[in-house]
Design a protein around this motif. Structure first.
Motif, PDB file in Angstrom:
ATOM      1  N   ARG A   1      12.394   7.483   3.194  1.00 45.29           N
ATOM      2  CA  ARG A   1      11.254   7.891   4.023  1.00 45.29           C
ATOM      3  C   ARG A   1      10.029   7.009   3.843  1.00 45.29           C
ATOM      4  O   ARG A   1       8.995   7.237   4.463  1.00 45.29           O
ATOM      5  CB  ARG A   1      10.866   9.336   3.695  1.00 45.29           C
TER       6      ARG A   1
ATOM      7  N   ASP B   1       8.987   4.185   4.873  1.00 48.66           N
ATOM      8  CA  ASP B   1       8.380   3.588   6.071  1.00 48.66           C
ATOM      9  C   ASP B   1       7.426   4.544   6.780  1.00 48.66           C
ATOM     10  O   ASP B   1       6.551   4.108   7.523  1.00 48.66           O
ATOM     11  CB  ASP B   1       9.460   3.142   7.062  1.00 48.66           C
ATOM     12  N   SER B   2       7.574   5.830   6.554  1.00 50.54           N
ATOM     13  CA  SER B   2       6.706   6.811   7.215  1.00 50.54           C
ATOM     14  C   SER B   2       5.504   7.221   6.364  1.00 50.54           C
ATOM     15  O   SER B   2       4.685   8.025   6.792  1.00 50.54           O
ATOM     16  CB  SER B   2       7.511   8.057   7.595  1.00 50.54           C
ATOM     17  N   VAL B   3       5.366   6.646   5.172  1.00 55.55           N
ATOM     18  CA  VAL B   3       4.271   6.978   4.264  1.00 55.55           C
ATOM     19  C   VAL B   3       3.028   6.180   4.662  1.00 55.55           C
ATOM     20  O   VAL B   3       3.079   4.959   4.757  1.00 55.55           O
ATOM     21  CB  VAL B   3       4.660   6.690   2.793  1.00 55.55           C
ATOM     22  N   ASP B   4       1.928   6.888   4.904  1.00 58.88           N
ATOM     23  CA  ASP B   4       0.681   6.211   5.281  1.00 58.88           C
ATOM     24  C   ASP B   4       0.013   5.554   4.087  1.00 58.88           C
ATOM     25  O   ASP B   4      -0.407   4.401   4.165  1.00 58.88           O
ATOM     26  CB  ASP B   4      -0.295   7.190   5.935  1.00 58.88           C
TER      27      ASP B   4
ATOM     28  N   ARG C   1       7.028  -0.699   1.305  1.00 59.86           N
ATOM     29  CA  ARG C   1       7.323  -0.323   2.690  1.00 59.86           C
ATOM     30  C   ARG C   1       6.315   0.662   3.261  1.00 59.86           C
ATOM     31  O   ARG C   1       6.304   0.911   4.470  1.00 59.86           O
ATOM     32  CB  ARG C   1       8.731   0.240   2.772  1.00 59.86           C
ATOM     33  N   ALA C   2       5.454   1.228   2.435  1.00 58.90           N
ATOM     34  CA  ALA C   2       4.409   2.142   2.926  1.00 58.90           C
ATOM     35  C   ALA C   2       3.387   1.349   3.736  1.00 58.90           C
ATOM     36  O   ALA C   2       3.243   0.137   3.568  1.00 58.90           O
ATOM     37  CB  ALA C   2       3.726   2.840   1.759  1.00 58.90           C
ATOM     38  N   LYS C   3       2.673   2.033   4.613  1.00 54.26           N
ATOM     39  CA  LYS C   3       1.667   1.348   5.436  1.00 54.26           C
ATOM     40  C   LYS C   3       0.558   0.744   4.575  1.00 54.26           C
ATOM     41  O   LYS C   3       0.140  -0.387   4.780  1.00 54.26           O
ATOM     42  CB  LYS C   3       1.107   2.298   6.473  1.00 54.26           C
TER      43      LYS C   3
END
Length: 97
Positions: free
Chosen positions: A10, A12-15, A48-50
């Motif tokens: 998950r 990639d979906s972490v801000d 991979r987090a934003k």
């Protein structure tokens, strides 16, 4: 705190991901640098987090004795100092808004 196997799919979906004091266990060289001594080691894929905020006392390498590529990534911000004091300062900033 989340287990590596639970969060990596998950990531990639972490801000915003906050890394406190970790080094080798978040180093993307383990995934993509075959010459690295940690290549193949499982890591928490924070890169991979934003946005990644890394709290550390210094840029010193971790146990493996190598630089962490995460610290130089475009989405990473270094916040140097004592982790407890740094977190308290961040929380205070949010409370002031």
């Amino acid at each position: 705190m989340v287990e590596m196997d639970d969060i990596n799919p998950r990531m990639d979906s972490v801000d915003v991901c906050v890394v406190i004091g970790a080094n080798d266990v978040v180093n993307p060289a383990a995934l993509d640098d075959e010459s690295s001594p940690i290549y193949g080691m499982p890591i928490i894929e924070t890169h991979r987090a934003k946005t990644v905020i890394v709290l550390k006392r210094s840029m010193n390498p971790g146990f493996a004795g190598i630089q962490n590529a995460l610290f130089f990534a475009e989405n990473a911000r270094m916040y140097f100092g004592d982790a407890k004091a740094s977190i308290q300062a961040l929380v205070a900033e949010f409370k002031n808004d």
